[in-house]
Design a protein around this motif. Structure first.
Motif, short mmCIF file in Angstrom:
data_model
loop_
_atom_site.label_atom_id
_atom_site.label_comp_id
_atom_site.label_asym_id
_atom_site.label_seq_id
_atom_site.Cartn_x
_atom_site.Cartn_y
_atom_site.Cartn_z
N ILE A 1 44.54 38.55 41.98
CA ILE A 1 45.17 39.69 42.66
C ILE A 1 44.77 39.66 44.13
O ILE A 1 43.60 39.51 44.45
CB ILE A 1 44.69 41.01 42.04
N THR A 2 45.75 39.83 45.00
CA THR A 2 45.47 39.95 46.43
C THR A 2 45.39 41.43 46.77
O THR A 2 46.30 42.20 46.44
CB THR A 2 46.59 39.28 47.26
N ILE A 3 44.29 41.81 47.39
CA ILE A 3 44.09 43.18 47.85
C ILE A 3 43.56 43.07 49.28
O ILE A 3 42.48 42.52 49.50
CB ILE A 3 43.17 43.98 46.93
N GLY A 4 44.36 43.52 50.22
CA GLY A 4 44.00 43.32 51.63
C GLY A 4 43.99 41.83 51.94
O GLY A 4 44.93 41.13 51.62
N ARG A 5 42.92 41.36 52.52
CA ARG A 5 42.78 39.94 52.84
C ARG A 5 41.94 39.21 51.80
O ARG A 5 41.55 38.07 52.01
CB ARG A 5 42.16 39.80 54.22
N MET A 6 41.67 39.83 50.70
CA MET A 6 40.80 39.29 49.67
C MET A 6 41.60 38.97 48.41
O MET A 6 42.57 39.65 48.08
CB MET A 6 39.74 40.37 49.35
N THR A 7 41.21 37.91 47.71
CA THR A 7 41.80 37.58 46.42
C THR A 7 40.72 37.72 45.36
O THR A 7 39.63 37.18 45.51
CB THR A 7 42.36 36.15 46.41
N VAL A 8 41.04 38.47 44.30
CA VAL A 8 40.10 38.78 43.24
C VAL A 8 40.70 38.35 41.90
O VAL A 8 41.88 38.59 41.66
CB VAL A 8 39.82 40.30 43.21
N ALA A 9 39.89 37.74 41.05
CA ALA A 9 40.35 37.38 39.71
C ALA A 9 39.92 38.46 38.73
O ALA A 9 38.76 38.88 38.73
CB ALA A 9 39.76 36.04 39.29
N VAL A 10 40.87 38.94 37.93
CA VAL A 10 40.57 39.94 36.90
C VAL A 10 41.11 39.45 35.56
O VAL A 10 42.04 38.64 35.51
CB VAL A 10 41.17 41.33 37.23
N ARG A 11 40.53 39.96 34.52
CA ARG A 11 41.02 39.64 33.18
C ARG A 11 42.30 40.41 32.91
O ARG A 11 42.54 41.47 33.46
CB ARG A 11 39.97 40.02 32.14
N ARG A 12 43.10 39.85 32.03
CA ARG A 12 44.36 40.49 31.64
C ARG A 12 44.09 41.89 31.07
O ARG A 12 44.85 42.83 31.31
CB ARG A 12 45.09 39.61 30.64
N ALA A 13 43.00 42.04 30.33
CA ALA A 13 42.66 43.36 29.75
C ALA A 13 42.39 44.38 30.84
O ALA A 13 42.75 45.55 30.71
CB ALA A 13 41.45 43.22 28.84
N HIS A 14 41.76 43.96 31.95
CA HIS A 14 41.52 44.87 33.06
C HIS A 14 42.84 45.25 33.73
O HIS A 14 43.06 46.42 34.05
CB HIS A 14 40.61 44.22 34.10
N ALA A 15 43.70 44.27 33.93
CA ALA A 15 45.00 44.52 34.54
C ALA A 15 45.85 45.46 33.68
O ALA A 15 46.62 46.26 34.19
CB ALA A 15 45.74 43.21 34.79
N GLY A 16 45.69 45.36 32.37
CA GLY A 16 46.43 46.23 31.46
C GLY A 16 46.02 47.67 31.53
O GLY A 16 46.73 48.56 31.07
N ALA A 17 44.85 47.94 32.11
CA ALA A 17 44.37 49.32 32.23
C ALA A 17 44.83 49.97 33.54
O ALA A 17 44.54 51.14 33.79
CB ALA A 17 42.84 49.34 32.17
N MET A 18 45.56 49.20 34.36
CA MET A 18 46.01 49.72 35.67
C MET A 18 47.52 49.94 35.67
O MET A 18 48.29 49.02 35.49
CB MET A 18 45.65 48.71 36.77
N GLU A 19 47.90 51.16 35.91
CA GLU A 19 49.32 51.54 36.00
C GLU A 19 49.73 51.36 37.46
O GLU A 19 49.06 51.86 38.36
CB GLU A 19 49.51 52.99 35.58
N VAL A 20 50.82 50.60 37.69
CA VAL A 20 51.26 50.33 39.06
C VAL A 20 52.74 50.66 39.24
O VAL A 20 53.49 50.76 38.26
CB VAL A 20 51.03 48.83 39.43
N GLU A 21 53.14 50.80 40.51
CA GLU A 21 54.56 50.91 40.85
C GLU A 21 54.86 49.81 41.84
O GLU A 21 54.13 49.60 42.80
CB GLU A 21 54.90 52.29 41.41
N GLU A 22 55.95 49.11 41.58
CA GLU A 22 56.35 48.02 42.46
C GLU A 22 56.85 48.58 43.79
O GLU A 22 57.52 49.59 43.82
CB GLU A 22 57.44 47.19 41.78
N LEU A 23 56.49 47.89 44.87
CA LEU A 23 56.91 48.32 46.21
C LEU A 23 58.11 47.53 46.68
O LEU A 23 58.37 46.47 46.27
CB LEU A 23 55.76 48.17 47.21
#
Length: 79
Positions: free
Chosen positions: A57-79
Motif C-alpha cells: 500500500i502506498t501512503i504518502g511517499r511511503m510503501t507499506v506491506a500489509v496482510r490481506r486480513a488487515h486490509a479486509g478490516a479497512m473500509e475504503v472509498e475509491e477516489l
C-alpha cells in the motif's frame, strides 16, 4: 468496499477500520504508519501466491506491506 478489494493502482480514502478485528500490537503498528481513518492510499502491488498476500500500500511517499486480513478490516472509498 474493503481495502483488499480495491483494484491495483486505484486510489482510495480509508473510511473506517475495524480495530477489534486486529491484534492489538498489529493495530498499533498500522496506526503508527498512518493507516487510519481519513488516510489516502493506493494499492501498489499484490503478492503472487494463492492468497495474494501481502498487499503493498502506498501512503504518502511511503510503501507499506500489509496482510490481506488487515486490509479486509479497512473500509475504503475509491477516489
Amino acid at each position: 468496499m474493503t481495502l483488499d478489494m480495491l483494484p491495483l493502482g486505484r486510489s482510495a480514502r480509508i473510511l473506517s477500520v475495524d480495530w477489534s478485528a486486529l491484534v492489538q500490537e498489529e493495530a498499533r503498528r498500522l496506526r503508527a504508519l498512518g493507516l487510519e481513518e481519513g488516510a489516502r492510499i493506493a494499492i501498489a502491488h499484490r503478492g503472487i501466491f494463492g492468497g495474494r498476500d501481502p498487499i503493498a500500500i502506498t501512503i504518502g511517499r511511503m510503501t507499506v506491506a500489509v496482510r490481506r486480513a488487515h486490509a479486509g478490516a479497512m473500509e475504503v472509498e475509491e477516489l
